[in-house]
Design a protein around this motif. Structure first.
Motif, short mmCIF file in Angstrom:
data_model
loop_
_atom_site.label_atom_id
_atom_site.label_comp_id
_atom_site.label_asym_id
_atom_site.label_seq_id
_atom_site.Cartn_x
_atom_site.Cartn_y
_atom_site.Cartn_z
N LEU A 40 0.84 -1.21 0.00
CA LEU A 40 0.00 0.00 0.00
C LEU A 40 0.87 1.25 0.00
O LEU A 40 0.56 2.23 -0.68
N PHE A 41 1.98 1.19 0.73
CA PHE A 41 2.91 2.32 0.74
C PHE A 41 3.63 2.46 -0.59
O PHE A 41 3.70 3.56 -1.15
N MET A 85 -3.29 -4.27 -6.66
CA MET A 85 -4.01 -5.53 -6.89
C MET A 85 -3.34 -6.68 -6.12
O MET A 85 -4.03 -7.54 -5.55
N GLY A 86 -2.03 -6.69 -6.11
CA GLY A 86 -1.30 -7.71 -5.36
C GLY A 86 -1.60 -7.64 -3.88
O GLY A 86 -1.79 -8.67 -3.22
N ARG A 96 -4.61 -15.63 -2.44
CA ARG A 96 -3.30 -15.36 -1.83
C ARG A 96 -2.15 -16.02 -2.59
O ARG A 96 -1.14 -15.39 -2.87
N ARG A 97 -2.28 -17.28 -2.90
CA ARG A 97 -1.19 -18.01 -3.55
C ARG A 97 -0.88 -17.42 -4.93
O ARG A 97 0.27 -17.19 -5.28
N ALA A 98 -1.92 -17.18 -5.71
CA ALA A 98 -1.72 -16.61 -7.05
C ALA A 98 -1.14 -15.20 -6.96
O ALA A 98 -0.25 -14.84 -7.74
N LEU A 103 3.33 -11.52 -7.58
CA LEU A 103 4.18 -10.48 -7.00
C LEU A 103 5.66 -10.86 -7.04
O LEU A 103 6.51 -10.01 -7.30
N ALA A 104 5.96 -12.13 -6.80
CA ALA A 104 7.36 -12.56 -6.90
C ALA A 104 7.88 -12.29 -8.30
O ALA A 104 9.00 -11.78 -8.47
N LEU A 105 7.08 -12.60 -9.31
CA LEU A 105 7.46 -12.32 -10.70
C LEU A 105 7.61 -10.82 -10.93
O LEU A 105 8.58 -10.37 -11.56
N LEU A 106 6.68 -10.03 -10.42
CA LEU A 106 6.76 -8.57 -10.57
C LEU A 106 8.04 -8.04 -9.93
O LEU A 106 8.74 -7.21 -10.52
N PHE A 107 8.38 -8.53 -8.74
CA PHE A 107 9.60 -8.07 -8.07
C PHE A 107 10.85 -8.43 -8.87
O PHE A 107 11.81 -7.66 -8.90
N VAL A 108 10.83 -9.59 -9.52
CA VAL A 108 11.96 -9.97 -10.39
C VAL A 108 12.04 -9.01 -11.58
O VAL A 108 13.11 -8.54 -11.95
#
Length: 157
Positions: A40-41, A85-86, A96-98, A103-108
């Motif tokens: 959110l931040f 959205m994440g 949650r799992r999806a 988000l892991a992919l987005l962070f990569v």
């Protein structure tokens, strides 16, 4: 600073679990909610006008986008929406799992922008020595949230 938000929010949610709030009875769920608070931040910064001086702004984030990425302005808005959205997906048990996997992919995918910003000495960017471990922490946390833990149930005959 934002790492502290993740860590303190996660610890706070887990503390509520220890006090009897069943929703936060395990670390994985507490981490999901802690990451949602963090997002959110971070997501809000994608929409902050340049006149705000207390946090990174949209323009600051556009400056972090590597030159090879087209439509930097739109990409910053898009990643902000994806982060919101994440965050919503993390607090909903069904998604949650999806959400954590996405988000892991987005962070990569955001890692090159953080590396570029550190190397190009963008004024609001964290130093590379700090940013890479932070990004790895976010990826690891998202993957930790995404992993399904099978409960072992005894079968009574």
């Amino acid at each position: 600073m934002i790492v502290l938000v993740l860590l303190l929010a996660t610890a706070g949610f887990r503390g509520l679990g220890m006090l009897g709030v069943r929703r936060f009875a395990d670390w994985r769920t507490a981490a999901a909610h802690g990451m949602a608070v963090m997002l959110l931040f971070t997501a809000s910064a994608h929409f902050v006008p340049a006149t705000v001086t207390v946090m990174p702004t949209h323009d600051d984030l556009v400056a972090m986008v590597p030159p090879f990425v087209p439509y930097a302005d739109g990409v910053v808005y898009l990643t902000g929406v994806l982060e919101f959205m994440g965050a919503a997906g993390l607090v909903l048990t069904m998604t949650r799992r999806a959400a954590a996997t996405a988000l892991a992919l987005l962070f990569v995918l955001l890692l090159p922008a953080n590396i570029y910003a550190a190397i190009a000495d963008v004024s609001t960017a964290s130093p590379l020595w700090q940013r890479i471990p932070e990004q790895l922490l976010y990826i690891a946390t998202a993957l930790y949230i995404a992993v399904r833990v099978e409960s072992t149930k005894e079968v009574h005959a």
